[in-house]
Write a protein that holds these residues in place. Structure first.
Motif, short mmCIF file in Angstrom:
data_model
loop_
_atom_site.label_atom_id
_atom_site.label_comp_id
_atom_site.label_asym_id
_atom_site.label_seq_id
_atom_site.Cartn_x
_atom_site.Cartn_y
_atom_site.Cartn_z
N TYR A 1 0.85 -1.19 0.00
CA TYR A 1 0.00 0.00 0.00
C TYR A 1 0.89 1.24 0.00
N VAL A 2 0.47 2.28 -0.70
CA VAL A 2 1.06 3.59 -0.51
C VAL A 2 0.05 4.45 0.24
N THR A 3 0.55 5.27 1.15
CA THR A 3 -0.32 6.08 1.98
C THR A 3 0.44 7.26 2.55
N ALA B 1 3.90 7.80 -3.70
CA ALA B 1 2.50 7.77 -4.12
C ALA B 1 2.31 8.50 -5.44
N GLN B 2 2.92 9.67 -5.57
CA GLN B 2 2.80 10.41 -6.82
C GLN B 2 3.45 9.67 -7.97
N ALA B 3 4.58 9.04 -7.69
CA ALA B 3 5.28 8.29 -8.74
C ALA B 3 4.45 7.13 -9.24
N ALA B 4 3.63 6.57 -8.34
CA ALA B 4 2.78 5.45 -8.72
C ALA B 4 1.44 5.91 -9.29
N GLY B 5 1.24 7.23 -9.39
CA GLY B 5 0.01 7.76 -9.95
C GLY B 5 -1.11 7.91 -8.96
N HIS B 6 -0.78 7.94 -7.66
CA HIS B 6 -1.80 8.05 -6.62
C HIS B 6 -1.51 9.29 -5.78
N ALA B 7 -2.32 10.32 -5.94
CA ALA B 7 -2.08 11.57 -5.23
C ALA B 7 -3.09 11.84 -4.13
N GLY B 8 -4.11 10.98 -3.97
CA GLY B 8 -5.13 11.20 -2.96
C GLY B 8 -4.67 10.80 -1.58
N GLU B 9 -5.52 11.09 -0.59
CA GLU B 9 -5.18 10.76 0.79
C GLU B 9 -5.49 9.31 1.14
#
Length: 306
Positions: free
Chosen positions: A36-38, A83-91
């Motif tokens: 998980y990224v968080t 997270a940004q590198a994986a394309g996920h910028a949300g919380e």
């Protein structure tokens, strides 16, 4: 596989005649970890601990924690920028990667690239492993790991947390069952071909269903050992649903006794969905959604024997 490890042939898994078998073209042998990224690792950690996981090790140089119970490994990545590198910028936490155990990581990596998989450029810092990966659903990654028994990737990249049991027992016999992947409209055929061509997955007939969430198509992976097979569930969006993004959506956990597992997890504070349409029964159960995105599905499953 890191150059640091190439001189230690004893660390690699024993040769298996089935490595070149067309039914298991990359020598797949199960799942090593889910990541998980968080941006809120403590909150996610609390959810994982309710589910029976324990933090056992910290990454040597990154803001990453390893959680474990039984044979299940979950990596919580809160490293800035990942997270940004994986394309996920949300919380909300997201499943950003899964790592597959294979006989030879570089051979598996070359095999899938030759068949059209998209490589993920990786950069390992000093004394870190360079674990090859390809692009998966959405912004996720699929890693290939060939060190997973006597000498594992965690022995290089992680430092054990002092006084913590490195092998905490599984709650209520929990073991890995599969991953649920949300896909785009009319994309089932594409993903069935993708996993079949690269990994040798087999489509399960529609009359064979598991758990209480029977939507979509089910694929079973091959494995060098029968006990390491797992499922991939592909679910297309309902008509007129606005969110048609592709992603790894939730983890399926097998348990020999669903009702006993639910009782044990409720005692730990886990809440389950109980409605007329979806409710706990002997076939399965599903937790409430935590932190806006984290959900676990329990499925009746006896651990397979090797």
């Amino acid at each position: 596989m890191s150059d640091l490890l190439t001189l230690n042939a004893g660390g690699r898994e024993p040769l298996q005649a089935s490595f070149s078998d067309a039914r298991n073209p990359i020598g797949l042998d199960g799942l090593e970890f889910i990541e998980y990224v968080t941006s809120k690792p403590q909150a996610l950690g609390q959810v994982l601990e309710m589910m029976g996981f324990r933090p056992i090790a910290r990454h040597r140089s990154r803001e990453v924690l390893l959680y474990r119970q039984g044979a299940l490994n979950v990596v919580v990545n809160a490293h800035p920028g990942d997270a940004q590198a994986a394309g996920h910028a949300g919380e909300a936490p997201v499943i950003s990667a899964m790592a597959l155990r294979v006989r030879d990581a570089q051979a598996a990596y070359r095999y899938v690239l030759e068949r059209g998989a998209w490589e993920v450029p990786t950069h390992a810092d000093v004394m870190e492993l360079n674990i090859p990966a390809i692009h998966g659903a959405g912004g996720s990654r699929i890693h290939f790991v060939d060190r997973y028994q006597n000498f594992s990737i965690y022995d290089v990249d992680f430092v054990p947390i002092p006084t913590v049991d490195q092998h905490p027992p599984a709650t209520a016999g929990i073991h890995f069952f599969g991953v649920v992947q949300y896909i785009g409209p009319e994309r089932s055929h594409d993903w069935i071909e993708f996993y079949g061509e690269l990994f040798g997955t087999q489509l399960i007939p529609d009359d064979q269903r598991f758990g209480i969430m029977p939507k979509g198509r089910l694929l079973r992976t091959p494995a060098l050992n029968a006990s390491q097979r797992f499922m991939l569930q592909l679910i297309e969006p309902e008509p007129n649903v606005l969110d048609a993004g592709e992603r790894l959506q939730r983890i399926g956990l097998g348990v020999p006794d669903v009702m006993a597992a639910v009782q044990a997890l409720r005692a730990r504070g886990v809440e389950f969905v109980e409605t007329d349409a979806v409710h706990t029964e002997r076939r399965g159960a599903i937790t409430k959604t935590y932190l806006g995105s984290v959900v676990f599905e329990l499925v009746h499953s006896e651990p397979a024997q090797e």
